[in-house]
Write a protein that holds these residues in place. Structure first.
Motif, PDB file in Angstrom:
ATOM      1  N   VAL A   1       3.384   6.125  -5.019  1.00 19.52           N
ATOM      2  CA  VAL A   1       3.907   4.581  -5.602  1.00 19.52           C
ATOM      3  C   VAL A   1       3.416   3.416  -5.121  1.00 19.52           C
ATOM      4  O   VAL A   1       2.538   3.409  -4.156  1.00 19.52           O
TER       5      VAL A   1
ATOM      6  N   TYR B   1       3.491   6.542  -9.872  1.00 19.90           N
ATOM      7  CA  TYR B   1       4.859   5.171 -10.287  1.00 19.90           C
ATOM      8  C   TYR B   1       4.344   3.730 -10.058  1.00 19.90           C
ATOM      9  O   TYR B   1       3.387   3.604  -8.891  1.00 19.90           O
TER      10      TYR B   1
ATOM     11  N   GLY C   1       5.811  -0.803 -11.107  1.00 16.46           N
ATOM     12  CA  GLY C   1       6.502  -1.469 -11.668  1.00 16.46           C
ATOM     13  C   GLY C   1       5.675  -1.477 -13.258  1.00 16.46           C
ATOM     14  O   GLY C   1       4.555  -2.103 -13.108  1.00 16.46           O
TER      15      GLY C   1
ATOM     16  N   THR D   1       3.900   6.323 -14.367  1.00 17.47           N
ATOM     17  CA  THR D   1       5.640   6.089 -14.806  1.00 17.47           C
ATOM     18  C   THR D   1       5.751   4.348 -14.687  1.00 17.47           C
ATOM     19  O   THR D   1       6.058   4.418 -13.629  1.00 17.47           O
ATOM     20  N   ASP D   2       6.698   4.035 -15.010  1.00 17.42           N
ATOM     21  CA  ASP D   2       6.814   2.034 -15.649  1.00 17.42           C
ATOM     22  C   ASP D   2       8.370   2.765 -14.962  1.00 17.42           C
ATOM     23  O   ASP D   2       8.590   3.790 -14.807  1.00 17.42           O
ATOM     24  N   LEU D   3       8.450   1.422 -13.873  1.00 20.34           N
ATOM     25  CA  LEU D   3       9.519   1.095 -13.080  1.00 20.34           C
ATOM     26  C   LEU D   3       9.998   0.023 -13.359  1.00 20.34           C
ATOM     27  O   LEU D   3       9.458  -1.139 -13.019  1.00 20.34           O
ATOM     28  N   HIS D   4      11.317   0.022 -13.455  1.00 23.06           N
ATOM     29  CA  HIS D   4      11.722  -0.775 -13.504  1.00 23.06           C
ATOM     30  C   HIS D   4      12.271  -2.155 -12.659  1.00 23.06           C
ATOM     31  O   HIS D   4      13.308  -3.482 -12.743  1.00 23.06           O
TER      32      HIS D   4
ATOM     33  N   GLU E   1      16.024   2.081  -9.778  1.00 22.89           N
ATOM     34  CA  GLU E   1      15.623   3.272 -10.097  1.00 22.89           C
ATOM     35  C   GLU E   1      15.612   3.670  -8.087  1.00 22.89           C
ATOM     36  O   GLU E   1      16.043   2.987  -7.269  1.00 22.89           O
TER      37      GLU E   1
ATOM     38  N   LEU F   1      13.673   6.676  -6.073  1.00 25.40           N
ATOM     39  CA  LEU F   1      12.898   8.331  -6.424  1.00 25.40           C
ATOM     40  C   LEU F   1      13.435   9.157  -5.190  1.00 25.40           C
ATOM     41  O   LEU F   1      13.784   8.839  -3.836  1.00 25.40           O
TER      42      LEU F   1
ATOM     43  N   GLU G   1      15.386   3.399  -2.887  1.00 26.97           N
ATOM     44  CA  GLU G   1      15.369   2.513  -3.689  1.00 26.97           C
ATOM     45  C   GLU G   1      13.792   1.074  -4.113  1.00 26.97           C
ATOM     46  O   GLU G   1      13.345   1.451  -2.928  1.00 26.97           O
ATOM     47  N   VAL G   2      14.303   1.350  -5.392  1.00 30.21           N
ATOM     48  CA  VAL G   2      13.299   1.041  -6.320  1.00 30.21           C
ATOM     49  C   VAL G   2      13.644  -0.623  -6.794  1.00 30.21           C
ATOM     50  O   VAL G   2      14.395  -1.153  -7.102  1.00 30.21           O
TER      51      VAL G   2
ATOM     52  N   ILE H   1       6.722  -4.504  -7.189  1.00 24.26           N
ATOM     53  CA  ILE H   1       7.630  -3.656  -6.438  1.00 24.26           C
ATOM     54  C   ILE H   1       7.884  -3.510  -4.608  1.00 24.26           C
ATOM     55  O   ILE H   1       6.908  -3.349  -4.268  1.00 24.26           O
TER      56      ILE H   1
END
Length: 230
Positions: A60, A84, A86, A130-133, A136, A138, A145-146, A157
């Motif tokens: 991450v 992962y 942002g 992998t994009d994180l907005h 999410e 994980l 918590e993202v 993030i």
């Protein structure tokens, strides 16, 4: 920079170890035999990270600056672990290209020149990210918590592990002498707002992109610092 640096190992909690590699910080979170790497240091840190954690389940990245994502490609190639990041930074990480520059405060310019000396401008590309907005959860730490915390970079993030009272702030917050707003921000006002959001969490332990982790009085210290920000 050494081609094969050794890591200084700093235990934080039973689940968490911080590695300091050539001055840059990497976090290893362990759920039994499962290992999550949070940030990967600068390019060249991969061998030292793999020596500490040969089997990595996920990586991450709190943001796309080279001192945080620099060894992600090496680790992914060596382990196959998913990466992962942002969404605002993920494209730059995939391409191995430089993020838009910070908007420097005058006093930050000489500091940046000093700390960036010897760092390459870009990291090797990471084949798959992998994009994180934000929003999410994980699969580590009992549910990670993202949190989208833009400002330092567009895709910054933070990671909150509520079951463990653990917060990884990335560079939104630093602990350098005291708890302060992170420096070298693309948008300082956004970073201040993101800092205030993190200060609202009831964290017991906070880990930063720069500076020692804090394992006591965390929420109060974050809130006191947030109250000073204009």
């Amino acid at each position: 920079m050494s081609a094969d640096p050794a890591a200084e190992t700093v235990p934080v909690t039973d689940n968490l170890t911080m590695l300091r590699i050539n001055g840059w910080q990497v976090y290893l979170w362990r759920d039994g035999d499962s290992v999550t790497v949070i940030d990967t240091g600068a390019p060249g840190a991969g061998p030292a990270i793999l020596a500490a954690a040969p089997n990595i389940d996920r990586i991450v990245l709190t943001h796309g600056h080279v001192d945080h994502c620099g060894s992600a490609g090496h680790l992914q190639a060596a382990t196959g672990a998913p990466v992962y990041a942002g969404v605002g930074d993920a494209g730059y990480i995939r391409a191995g290209t430089e993020l838009p520059p910070p908007v420097f405060e005058d006093w930050e310019i000489p500091i940046h020149r000093r700390v960036a000396a010897g760092l390459p401008a870009t990291a090797p590309p990471v084949e798959a990210v992998t994009d994180l907005h934000g929003g999410e959860v994980l699969d580590f730490g009992g549910g990670a918590e993202v949190l989208a915390v833009p400002g330092h970079t567009a895709g910054s993030i933070a990671i909150h592990l509520p079951r463990h009272g653990m917060l990884f702030t990335g560079d939104t917050v630093a602990n350098v002498g005291s708890v302060i707003l992170g420096t070298f921000n693309q948008n300082r006002a956004q970073t201040v707002e993101s800092f205030r959001r993190l200060a609202e969490l009831d964290a017991d332990t906070a880990c930063f992109g720069h500076g020692e982790p804090i394992v006591a009085d965390v929420a109060a210290r974050l809130r006191r610092a947030a109250a000073t920000l204009g």
